[in-house]
Design an enzyme around this catalytic site. Structure first.
Site, PDB file in Angstrom:
ATOM      1  N   GLU A  70       1.237  -1.259  -0.072  1.00 54.61           N
ATOM      2  CA  GLU A  70       0.271   0.057   0.085  1.00 54.61           C
ATOM      3  C   GLU A  70       1.368   1.277   0.057  1.00 54.61           C
ATOM      4  O   GLU A  70       0.641   2.318   0.363  1.00 54.61           O
ATOM      5  CB  GLU A  70      -1.030  -0.152   1.077  1.00 54.61           C
ATOM      6  N   GLU A  79      -5.720  -8.713  -0.669  1.00 52.04           N
ATOM      7  CA  GLU A  79      -6.781  -8.098   1.093  1.00 52.04           C
ATOM      8  C   GLU A  79      -7.776  -8.110   0.405  1.00 52.04           C
ATOM      9  O   GLU A  79      -8.724  -7.409   0.199  1.00 52.04           O
ATOM     10  CB  GLU A  79      -5.662  -7.205   1.452  1.00 52.04           C
TER      11      GLU A  79
END
Length: 590
Positions: A157, A239
């Protein structure tokens, strides 16, 4: 040897594979239960397990590495392979994962000019040294070497933190330098801005997306991004958030099982998925992370995550609904569960000893003197508590007293009498009156708890990441000088001297002993206690806090011994019970 390829889809050699993966962090589960959790993953219909590798767990002190016991990810990976599961490894320096400092080691912060997740030489040199050690363990586990590891992550991220492509390239190159042979990927949120910032478009690194809802829309945004940048490859949600984490003082978060299962079905029709979390587990020790919401907001010891298996490994309604969905895409194998796990109510046990922290302080830590208050990292401390002590002079009444540069939680004591507790908006940085009652030699103690470092976003760079009192202690308009520092990481509770004195309403240790004939999972009720942490036979079970939403600490059976067992509770508010309860079910805030 087999080889894993990323083309228009995922291939092992020339055979397409649909990755249906579940996230399971070896470091949040005791090793004796790894087999059980992996068997239940295989029984779900998954063919892959995914795990992060937290840097701070494996290099707790600079240059000191540990890959044993609960940190033995090699054993975990080989167990997965023995069951016919593939593995996705995420060894990036930063993991987030609601883990302390996002997996970055606290000792980095002893360097005043370090800038994490950047091309700062201090940081990259530290990553290089870590990877040099880490990849000795990883290299044989890759599919190219006969292992189960299909691919690895470059950064996590990063598009929600920075857009520094040179940094991303440097991490990629370090991984390859130290032996990465499998394909690499990045993972970012499912929208254009973060994908543009966090990916390596021209480097052969596959972009993947993280999200938990609006699956068609968000995987569609990833598809559009890949087409716009001429990236050929499969679509994967790295995810798929099926629940959420918890913060102290909040409600225990739950997500509708049917809703999550429907989103999973949408994803599997389009591409590949890693379920986050398949099983969350527990933030043992002081490794819970911290959010930032108008100040630090620490996360709980439980990392249940409302996952398919709950914190202690039981099936949930969501597990069965996900299994039904997955059965439409692959054959569900018959799996025999080989780990006998039972839950036992051991009943009540009486207090055997208690002692004030002040009485046993010198058996736990030797004082480090400095004219000024030093933060934890400056004395090579990463976690736990730090106590500052000073002689603040003769009898006096001060109208103005405050702490400068303290971002966590502090308890102030004068001559071992509680004066105040400072946390968040409650007076940190503001003036308070304070009375010094003794004629001479008034002693001030300030106990500061590291509640957890922030693990996400720009606040990773916040000065609040350094723990303790960074500025000083101000009386009237001047800083008081002359402080002893006691480092209390509490990795030595066997050194607590219970023969000392006990004083009400002070931080203290409480000891409870009990006999066990049969070992089973159990739950320590923390109702009646205020705030602190607990140890079973020296193992740090994690923190508790009467704010809830949980009023228990999970004790897996392997942490018990047949015969005599000892629980030591460190409690900071002066709240305790003459008896503790070990129950066969957890206790939540009422």
């Amino acid at each position: 040897m087999n080889k894993f390829h990323i083309r228009d889809d995922f291939y092992i050699n020339d055979n397409k594979i649909k990755i249906i993966s579940g996230a399971l962090h070896y470091f949040r589960v005791v090793p004796e239960y790894w087999v059980d959790r992996l068997e239940k993953l295989k029984a779900l219909g998954c063919n892959t397990v995914e795990t992060y590798i937290p840097w701070n767990l494996h290099e707790p002190k600079e240059g000191v590495f540990d890959f044993e016991g609960q940190k033995d990810f090699v054993k975990f990976t080989k167990l997965a392979q023995d069951m016919g599961l593939y593995v996705i490894l995420r060894p990036t320096p930063y993991i987030c994962a609601e883990w302390e400092f996002g997996g970055l080691p606290a000792w980095l912060l002893k360097y005043p000019y370090v800038r994490v997740r950047s091309n700062c030489n201090i940081f990259l040199s530290a990553v290089d040294r870590y990877f040099n050690k880490l990849f000795d363990y990883i290299k044989p586990l890759q599919i190219t070497q006969g292992g189960p590891v299909l691919m690895m992550q470059v950064e996590n991220e990063y598009g929600s933190f920075s857009n520094n492509k040179n940094y991303l390239k440097n991490i990629k190159n370090l991984m390859i330098k130290h032996g990465c042979e499998v394909p690499l990927f990045t993972s970012d949120g499912g929208w254009k801005e973060v994908l543009e910032a966090g990916t390596l478009v021209d480097e052969g690194v596959l972009p993947t997306a993280n999200f938990g809802s609006r699956s068609k829309e968000q995987i569609g945004a990833l598809s559009d991004f890949m087409k716009e940048n001429d990236i050929v490859g499969p679509l994967m949600c790295m995810e798929f958030w099926i629940g959420w984490f918890n913060n102290w003082g909040g409600e225990f978060k739950r997500r509708d099982a049917e809703d999550a299962a429907n989103e999973l079905k949408d994803l599997l029709y389009i591409g590949h998925v890693n379920i986050y979390m398949y099983h969350g587990g527990t933030n043992f020790g002081f490794y819970n992370g911290c959010s930032y919401h108008d100040g630090i907001d620490p996360q709980t010891t439980t990392y249940d995550y409302d996952a398919l298996l709950n914190e202690y490994g039981e099936f949930t309604e969501k597990y069965y609904k996900f299994k039904d969905v997955i059965s439409n895409f692959t054959e569900i194998p018959e799996v025999k569960f080989t780990t006998d796990i039972k839950k036992i109510n051991y009943g009540e046990f009486k207090l055997t000893n208690k002692v004030s922290l002040f009485s046993t302080l010198d058996t736990l830590a030797k004082p480090i003197y400095n004219e000024n208050t030093l933060n934890m990292e400056a004395i090579d401390q990463g976690y736990g508590y730090i106590l500052y002590r000073a002689n603040v002079g003769k009898r006096n009444t001060l109208e103005r007293f405050k702490l400068i540069g303290m971002d966590d939680r502090a308890q102030i004591f004068v001559n071992e009498n509680h004066h105040s507790t400072l946390y968040k908006e409650n007076f940190i940085g503001t003036n308070q009156p304070i009375s010094l009652d003794k004629e001479d030699d008034n002693i001030m103690d300030i106990l500061v708890e590291n509640l957890g470092r922030i693990n996400y976003g720009g606040s990773l760079l916040s000065p609040s990441q350094r723990k303790g009192i960074k500025g000083g202690v101000m009386f009237d308009l001047h800083l008081h000088t002359g402080w002893d520092h006691y480092s209390l990481e509490l990795d030595n509770v066997d050194k607590v001297n219970f023969s000392g004195y006990y004083k009400e309403n002070t931080p203290a240790f409480y000891e409870y002993e009990f006999e066990v004939d049969e070992k089973g999972d159990t739950f320590l009720s923390t109702e009646g206690f205020g705030k602190g942490c607990a140890f079973i036979n020296g193992f740090n079970l994690g923190r508790f806090w009467e704010l809830g939403p949980t009023n228990y600490l999970y004790i897996p059976a392997p942490l018990l011994k047949e015969g005599l067992n000892k629980i030591v509770i460190f409690e900071t508010e002066g709240k305790y019970k003459q008896t503790i309860t070990l129950d066969d079910k957890p206790c939540y805030t009422k």
